[in-house]
Design an enzyme around this catalytic site. Structure first.
Site, PDB file in Angstrom:
ATOM      1  N   ARG A  41      -0.154  17.417  50.703  1.00  0.00           N
ATOM      2  CA  ARG A  41       0.845  17.254  49.638  1.00  0.00           C
ATOM      3  C   ARG A  41       0.169  17.741  48.064  1.00  0.00           C
ATOM      4  NH1 ARG A  41       2.552  10.995  51.103  1.00  0.00           N
ATOM      5  NH2 ARG A  41       3.968  11.380  52.671  1.00  0.00           N
ATOM      6  N   LYS A 202      14.808   2.495  66.553  1.00  0.00           N
ATOM      7  CA  LYS A 202      15.820   1.618  65.938  1.00  0.00           C
ATOM      8  C   LYS A 202      17.347   2.034  65.822  1.00  0.00           C
ATOM      9  CE  LYS A 202      12.684  -1.991  64.324  1.00  0.00           C
ATOM     10  NZ  LYS A 202      12.219  -2.561  63.269  1.00  0.00           N
ATOM     11  N   GLY A 355       8.704  12.438  58.865  1.00  0.00           N
ATOM     12  CA  GLY A 355       8.209  11.362  59.594  1.00  0.00           C
ATOM     13  C   GLY A 355       7.649  11.555  61.154  1.00  0.00           C
ATOM     14  N   GLY A 378      12.221   9.336  54.996  1.00  0.00           N
ATOM     15  CA  GLY A 378      13.491   8.504  54.331  1.00  0.00           C
ATOM     16  C   GLY A 378      14.361   8.899  53.651  1.00  0.00           C
TER      17      GLY A 378
HETATM   18  P1  AMP Z   1      11.693   5.676  63.952  1.00  0.00           P
HETATM   19  O1  AMP Z   1      10.400   5.032  63.284  1.00  0.00           O
HETATM   20  O2  AMP Z   1      12.655   4.724  64.185  1.00  0.00           O
HETATM   21  O3  AMP Z   1      11.838   7.150  64.072  1.00  0.00           O
HETATM   22  O4  AMP Z   1      11.062   5.339  65.766  1.00  0.00           O
HETATM   23  C1  AMP Z   1       9.836   6.189  65.979  1.00  0.00           C
HETATM   24  C2  AMP Z   1       8.986   5.397  67.075  1.00  0.00           C
HETATM   25  O5  AMP Z   1       9.914   5.196  68.323  1.00  0.00           O
HETATM   26  C3  AMP Z   1       7.860   6.180  67.513  1.00  0.00           C
HETATM   27  O6  AMP Z   1       6.668   5.521  67.316  1.00  0.00           O
HETATM   28  C4  AMP Z   1       8.204   6.061  69.219  1.00  0.00           C
HETATM   29  O7  AMP Z   1       7.131   5.719  69.748  1.00  0.00           O
HETATM   30  C5  AMP Z   1       9.217   5.152  69.292  1.00  0.00           C
HETATM   31  N1  AMP Z   1       9.992   5.328  70.418  1.00  0.00           N
HETATM   32  C6  AMP Z   1      10.757   6.241  70.825  1.00  0.00           C
HETATM   33  N2  AMP Z   1      11.320   6.211  72.263  1.00  0.00           N
HETATM   34  C7  AMP Z   1      10.874   4.764  72.429  1.00  0.00           C
HETATM   35  C8  AMP Z   1      11.286   3.949  73.513  1.00  0.00           C
HETATM   36  N3  AMP Z   1      12.309   4.447  74.593  1.00  0.00           N
HETATM   37  N4  AMP Z   1      10.835   2.777  73.374  1.00  0.00           N
HETATM   38  C9  AMP Z   1      10.018   2.258  72.534  1.00  0.00           C
HETATM   39  N5  AMP Z   1       9.633   2.989  71.724  1.00  0.00           N
HETATM   40  C10 AMP Z   1      10.140   4.381  71.589  1.00  0.00           C
END
Ligand code: AMP
Length: 404
Positions: A41, A202, A355, A378
């Site tokens: 950064r 999520k 991210g 974000g």
């Molecule tokens: P996000 O912060 O919403 O972008 O989610 C990222 C996280 O989603 C990562 O740490 C992944 O390990 C998790 N992830 C992706 N696919 C799955 C899954 N099928 N079940 C559980 N966690 C997941």
């Protein structure tokens, strides 16, 4: 093509010469035992700083570090950053003992052209995140011009992202300009076919993006745990996979909208399933129609990888945000890494939304092969959701699109 917002390139040398320029940078670098463990950064901010110095400005840098929650927390001081900047710029960069106040004002008033100072952590004051007008005015009083170069925080209306711009002419630095060119260009004037790959855990945090992309992109590829809320809403078995039941209605509404949309939506055809969230569990692949009730889906399967690769063939632009599986664990990383591999060989413009997807690409050493990796997870997500980013909205407008 640069558009929408003015950047420091739109200022002539005489407009910068002998001016005090307050630059909001993102020096929220990882620290390990007080030492900077990754200075990406800091390096990323150098082009803007050097440009301002070459144009005879004096540069006042400001940033946050961590979450001191309005208290002075010595281990979150920007001191190590000032030391690293001194090395990188090959000139003395002093850290002032605060970011506002009499003593800071007096030191900044004495600055000469070609000098650089770093203000102490903005978040030592709770007024920063509260976007307090008096605090914004105190920051603004230090300078003649404001430059925003911290994309990671522009989705927040803070004093140093939004408030300060009410008192100073405000321009984008080179990092922000690049983000706007890639992310903005991909949405406004994409080289088609435009394909979005959205994954992650999520659906609650990404349903807005999914809905906004319908009609905008040609193909929308969905993976990650959020798939299971969609599949469950459709009536499929999802076993013990991660599902947000309270979002089933929203998931259903999205699927209904998708039926009449011009966008082709691709959901996983098969899944790498485990009996429990562990690398030591029994792992098998099942088609969506044959998903057992006692398994959890932790990655997309080989049929899905083939379908994604086929969809990506001939792509003009690809935007990727969120891993397709639990890429942190080797048995569930194939889907995510396969996409990274395919994108690395693609002639498409490839834009990574920061991210976890950026972390996955870096893990397989393919970062340099992407056209653009966003510096704000974000912020890029909110951008793709069609939201107004408060820290961008307040920058000076470029009335007419300008061809570079
Ligand atoms: P996000 O912060 O919403 O972008 O989610 C990222 C996280 O989603 C990562 O740490 C992944 O390990 C998790 N992830 C992706 N696919 C799955 C899954 N099928 N079940 C559980 N966690 C997941």
């Amino acid at each position: 093509m640069s558009f929408q917002k003015k950047s420091i390139k739109d200022l002539s040398k005489s407009q910068l010469s002998d001016q005090k320029v307050l630059v909001r940078v993102d020096f929220n670098v990882p620290l390990s035992e007080g030492q900077i463990s990754d200075d990406t950064r800091i390096k990323a901010a150098l082009p803007t700083i050097n440009y301002l110095l070459e144009n005879n400005a004096s540069v006042i840098l400001c940033s946050h570090m961590g979450r001191p929650k309005g208290e002075r927390v010595e281990k979150l001081s920007l001191k190590p950053v000032a030391e690293r900047l001194t090395e990188k710029l090959k000139m003395n960069v002093s850290l002032l003992d605060d970011c506002v106040g009499e003593s800071v004002f007096s030191k900044v008033s004495q600055m000469k052209r070609g000098e650089v100072v770093l203000l102490e952590n903005l978040r030592f004051h709770k007024e920063e995140t509260a976007n307090h007008p008096y605090f914004s005015k105190q920051l603004a009083n230090l300078a003649d011009i404001f430059v925003q170069d911290a994309f990671g925080v522009v989705h927040r209306a803070h004093a140093s992202t939004s408030g300060v711009c009410e008192f100073l002419p405000s321009y984008a630095g080179f990092l922000i300009q690049k983000e706007l060119e890639f992310l903005g260009g991909a949405i406004a004037e994409p080289k088609r076919p435009l394909i979005a790959i959205i994954g992650g855990s999520k659906i609650s945090s990404k349903i807005g993006v999914l809905r906004h992309l319908l009609g905008l992109v040609d193909t929308l590829i969905i993976g990650g745990a959020m798939t299971y809320t969609l599949l469950k809403a459709q009536g499929s078995e999802t076993g013990s996979s991660m599902v947000e039941d309270e979002f089933k209605d929203e998931a259903m509404a999205f699927l209904k909208e998708a039926e009449t949309s011009t966008t082709t939506v691709l959901l996983p055809l098969d899944h790498v399933c485990a009996t429990e969230f562990s690398v030591d569990s029994q792992i098998d692949v099942f088609d969506t129609e044959a998903f057992p009730n006692d398994r959890m889906g932790l990655d997309v399967g080989p049929k899905t990888i083939d379908a994604i690769n086929e969809a990506l063939e001939g792509a003009g632009t690809v935007i990727w945000n969120g891993p397709l599986g639990v890429f942190e664990l080797a048995p569930f990383s194939k889907g995510t890494f396969a996409v990274a591999e395919t994108l690395s060989k693609s002639s498409a413009i490839t834009i990574i939304g920061g991210g976890d997807s950026a972390a996955a690409i870096s893990k397989v050493g393919l970062s340099d092969t992407m056209s653009h990796i966003s510096t704000g997870g974000g912020a890029s997500l909110e951008f793709l959701e069609g939201k107004v980013l408060p820290g961008i909205d307040v920058l000076e407008d470029n009335k007419v699109p300008v061809n570079d």
